[in-house]
Design a protein around this motif. Structure first.
Motif, PDB file in Angstrom:
ATOM      1  N   LEU A  86       4.959-107.137 -20.354  1.00 55.25           N
ATOM      2  CA  LEU A  86       4.575-105.726 -20.308  1.00 55.25           C
ATOM      3  C   LEU A  86       5.362-104.877 -21.308  1.00 55.25           C
ATOM      4  CD1 LEU A  86       4.304-105.258 -16.435  1.00 55.25           C
ATOM      5  CD2 LEU A  86       2.437-105.547 -18.064  1.00 55.25           C
ATOM      6  N   LEU A  87       6.197-105.552 -22.120  1.00 50.30           N
ATOM      7  CA  LEU A  87       6.999-104.878 -23.148  1.00 50.30           C
ATOM      8  C   LEU A  87       7.977-103.860 -22.557  1.00 50.30           C
ATOM      9  CD1 LEU A  87       4.434-104.268 -26.033  1.00 50.30           C
ATOM     10  CD2 LEU A  87       6.345-105.875 -26.019  1.00 50.30           C
ATOM     11  N   LEU A  88       8.359-104.053 -21.301  1.00 55.79           N
ATOM     12  CA  LEU A  88       9.277-103.101 -20.678  1.00 55.79           C
ATOM     13  C   LEU A  88      10.657-103.143 -21.336  1.00 55.79           C
ATOM     14  CD1 LEU A  88       8.378-103.476 -16.889  1.00 55.79           C
ATOM     15  CD2 LEU A  88       7.522-101.826 -18.558  1.00 55.79           C
ATOM     16  N   ASP A  89      11.081-104.351 -21.769  1.00 52.80           N
ATOM     17  CA  ASP A  89      12.375-104.445 -22.444  1.00 52.80           C
ATOM     18  C   ASP A  89      12.338-103.756 -23.807  1.00 52.80           C
ATOM     19  OD1 ASP A  89      10.555-106.335 -23.321  1.00 52.80           O
ATOM     20  OD2 ASP A  89      12.078-107.865 -23.764  1.00 52.80           O
ATOM     21  N   VAL A  90      11.196-103.911 -24.506  1.00 53.71           N
ATOM     22  CA  VAL A  90      11.051-103.256 -25.808  1.00 53.71           C
ATOM     23  C   VAL A  90      10.974-101.740 -25.637  1.00 53.71           C
ATOM     24  CG1 VAL A  90       9.561-102.998 -27.833  1.00 53.71           C
ATOM     25  CG2 VAL A  90       9.932-105.264 -26.833  1.00 53.71           C
ATOM     26  N   ILE A  91      10.203-101.320 -24.643  1.00 57.58           N
ATOM     27  CA  ILE A  91      10.077 -99.882 -24.378  1.00 57.58           C
ATOM     28  C   ILE A  91      11.439 -99.297 -23.999  1.00 57.58           C
ATOM     29  CG2 ILE A  91       9.055 -98.158 -22.819  1.00 57.58           C
ATOM     30  CD1 ILE A  91       6.587 -99.990 -22.660  1.00 57.58           C
ATOM     31  N   ALA A  92      12.177-100.033 -23.148  1.00 59.96           N
ATOM     32  CA  ALA A  92      13.509 -99.559 -22.739  1.00 59.96           C
ATOM     33  C   ALA A  92      14.438 -99.462 -23.949  1.00 59.96           C
ATOM     34  CB  ALA A  92      14.101-100.490 -21.696  1.00 59.96           C
ATOM     35  N   PHE A  93      14.356-100.450 -24.857  1.00 61.45           N
ATOM     36  CA  PHE A  93      15.204-100.435 -26.054  1.00 61.45           C
ATOM     37  C   PHE A  93      14.853 -99.250 -26.956  1.00 61.45           C
ATOM     38  CE2 PHE A  93      15.653-101.628 -30.565  1.00 61.45           C
ATOM     39  CZ  PHE A  93      17.031-101.782 -30.617  1.00 61.45           C
ATOM     40  N   ILE A  94      13.542 -99.040 -27.168  1.00 64.85           N
ATOM     41  CA  ILE A  94      13.112 -97.934 -28.023  1.00 64.85           C
ATOM     42  C   ILE A  94      13.521 -96.592 -27.427  1.00 64.85           C
ATOM     43  CG2 ILE A  94      11.081 -96.715 -28.932  1.00 64.85           C
ATOM     44  CD1 ILE A  94       9.733 -99.445 -29.212  1.00 64.85           C
ATOM     45  N   LEU A 152      16.068 -93.923 -29.087  1.00 65.30           N
ATOM     46  CA  LEU A 152      15.660 -92.532 -29.293  1.00 65.30           C
ATOM     47  C   LEU A 152      16.617 -91.569 -28.592  1.00 65.30           C
ATOM     48  CD1 LEU A 152      11.771 -92.791 -28.930  1.00 65.30           C
ATOM     49  CD2 LEU A 152      13.076 -92.385 -31.019  1.00 65.30           C
ATOM     50  N   VAL A 153      16.953 -91.903 -27.343  1.00 61.23           N
ATOM     51  CA  VAL A 153      17.874 -91.040 -26.592  1.00 61.23           C
ATOM     52  C   VAL A 153      19.235 -91.003 -27.277  1.00 61.23           C
ATOM     53  CG1 VAL A 153      19.126 -90.782 -24.429  1.00 61.23           C
ATOM     54  CG2 VAL A 153      16.691 -91.326 -24.397  1.00 61.23           C
ATOM     55  N   ALA A 154      19.707 -92.206 -27.697  1.00 62.35           N
ATOM     56  CA  ALA A 154      21.010 -92.264 -28.383  1.00 62.35           C
ATOM     57  C   ALA A 154      20.973 -91.464 -29.680  1.00 62.35           C
ATOM     58  CB  ALA A 154      21.393 -93.717 -28.668  1.00 62.35           C
TER      59      ALA A 154
END
Length: 521
Positions: free
Chosen positions: A469-477, A481-483
């Motif tokens: 579900l690309l949750l790890d990729v979404i979390a990384f992105i 972005l937040v950082a």
């Protein structure tokens, strides 16, 4: 095409293969999906060993038939139309539960299969049906051969995962929801909930029970999760003409209609005479091999008898009883009828059915409109697909009455659009580059030639759900972005403070020096 295929298959086959098939489910419609494939493989020179409840009546060279019908008898519950219909949508779950528990309970007492577990025979491939359980895949591991599985209906969520097949509930209908193609918001919501629940039940209950069964009989075998991810090929009984189009990876092969063979035109003389002499055509009524038409309650039976007495067509009714009370002169009953050949007869104008996959496919193939009375399983989905294509109508069991039945039958018989749409649907159903049987044979031999075909599965098959579900990729992105925003924010804040300090701090110092000078004077 067929002659070329057979010749090329023979040329590509360096030696005969030894094929093991275990097909334990005591439902003829399920067995009919795999039987044509196994017979064709024998005709091509392979040795086939089959464990099933439906042994052949005649001996076939290179075909070893082991009867396990005594191990897995047909549950009588499902043969009664009224009791089955009264359970509604829950019947399919009961159907799966009953066959699953029967498979587990009876396996321990099935001597032929227990003996097979200790056999030293050598095989090249293992074929089985995946319907309510996967523990039979331990035989593929035991004989160290690739596995091919079949499913007698559309794709199920847990089957998609093992092959890495896309299965997005936003547009892929779940068998348990009865949806066909496009779904609105609430239907997509229900479809998604059912999708999640069915996957969860399979992973939390079914897989654990399968593991326990495997450990009981073959302690050295790996967990069922590993066994199912070693399946090389999955055959599904679908066809784009009537089923919702979904993406399929190379390891999932569509063989819908594999059971449809050329009509033999061997209709019993009395039935053929009855059909030929009907000036206005014939209506064929059959509730399949599992449901018994004679179990219709009196008020439902009388509704059909009334409707049939009001139409000029003759009626062939598969009726398992000896007598049909109230039968009119235009009705012929029989405990068995050659359905394939009857539907192929040009004088048959309408098929009244429960909507089972095999009968529905045969009607579509021959361009015969269908009045469907779905009871459970995929039957409602099958009939709704015909409705969506204008080649049939659904008759809800609870709405059966004299007026409703007569109205629907007359509309299907008298409105030419149903026959026209059925013919268009038939053309689409038949139009494919290779027959379903030739397709199944090719891919079966392909798996054997390459000693398995894990390369047909996509990488998604081995991914954890959060990666799929690309949750790890979404979390990384999101984290990046937040950082980045935080860095920009604090950098900007620091710079602005520094500038402010320089400006305001410099002015304060200048003012202080002037004040000090005045004090000294």
């Amino acid at each position: 095409m067929t002659i070329f295929f057979v010749l090329s298959s023979c040329l590509n086959t360096n030696s005969s293969y030894k094929i093991l098939a275990i097909l334990p489910y005591p439902v003829k419609s399920h067995y009919a999906i795999s039987d044509p494939l196994l017979i064709k493989l024998v005709q091509l020179g392979h040795d086939v060993t089959v464990y099933s409840p439906f042994p052949k009546k005649e001996n076939i060279s290179n075909y070893k038939d082991i009867d396990i019908g005594h191990c897995f008898p047909v549950p009588g519950t499902f043969m009664n139309v009224d009791s089955s219909a009264s359970m509604g949508s829950s019947l399919f779950l009961k159907f799966r539960s009953t066959f699953r528990s029967g498979l587990f309970d009876k396996f321990d007492q099935c001597e032929p299969l227990l003996e097979l577990l200790h056999s030293t025979e050598k095989y090249d491939v293992f074929i089985t049906e995946t319907f309510v359980s996967d523990f039979l895949l331990m035989f593929a591991w035991k004989f160290n051969v690739p596995a091919i599985t079949l499913i007698p209906n559309v794709m199920l969520p847990w089957l998609s995962k093992r092959m890495g097949n896309p299965d997005n509930p936003s547009y892929v209908p779940n068998l348990l929801t009865d949806y066909v193609k496009e779904m609105d918001f609430f239907e997509r919501t229900q479809n998604t909930i059912v999708y999640i629940l069915s996957l969860s039940i399979y992973n939390l209950v079914t897989s654990r029970n399968d593991d326990a069964m495997i450990r009981k009989h073959l302690q050295t075998a790996p967990p069922v999760e590993e066994l199912i991810h070693n399946v090389s090929l999955l055959f599904v009984s679908t066809n784009l003409a009537i089923n919702a189009p979904i993406p399929l990876v190379p390891g999932v092969v569509d063989i819908g209609g594999i059971h449809i063979t050329p009509s033999s035109n061997r209709i019993p003389e009395n039935i053929e005479k009855f059909i030929n002499e009907s000036k206005h055509g014939v209506v064929y009524f059959c509730m399949g091999s599992l449901l018994r038409g004679e179990t219709f309650p009196p008020e439902k039976r009388e509704a059909f008898l009334y409707a049939f007495s009001k139409i000029p067509q003759r009626v062939l009714w598969k009726w398992e009883g000896d007598v049909l009370p109230g039968k009119s002169d235009n009705i012929m009953i029989s405990k068995w009828m050659p359905q394939r050949d009857i539907l192929a007869h040009p004088n048959v104008k309408l098929f009244i059915s429960h909507g089972g996959l095999l009968g529905t496919s045969e009607a579509v193939y021959e361009g015969v409109p269908v009045l469907g009375i779905p009871i459970f399983g995929d039957q409602r989905t099958n009939i709704k697909s015909l409705e969506a294509n204008g080649a049939g109508e659904l008759l809800d069991y609870n709405e059966i009455s004299k007026e409703v039945v007569l109205e629907k039958i007359q509309r299907l018989l008298n409105d030419p659009k149903y026959k026209e749409n059925a013919k268009l649907l038939s053309d689409r159903y038949r139009d494919r580059p290779m027959s379903p049987l030739d397709t199944a044979v090719y891919w079966t031999e392909y798996v054997i030639r390459h000693k398995g075909a894990p390369h047909l599965r996509t990488a998604a098959a081995d991914m954890p759900w959060y990666q799929y579900l690309l949750l790890d990729v979404i979390a990384f992105i999101v984290a990046v972005l937040v950082a980045g925003l935080l860095i920009i924010y604090y950098t900007t804040k620091f710079i602005l403070r520094a500038i402010y300090g320089l400006i305001c701090g410099g002015g304060a110092k200048k003012g202080s020096s002037k004040s000090d000078k005045k004090k000294r004077n």
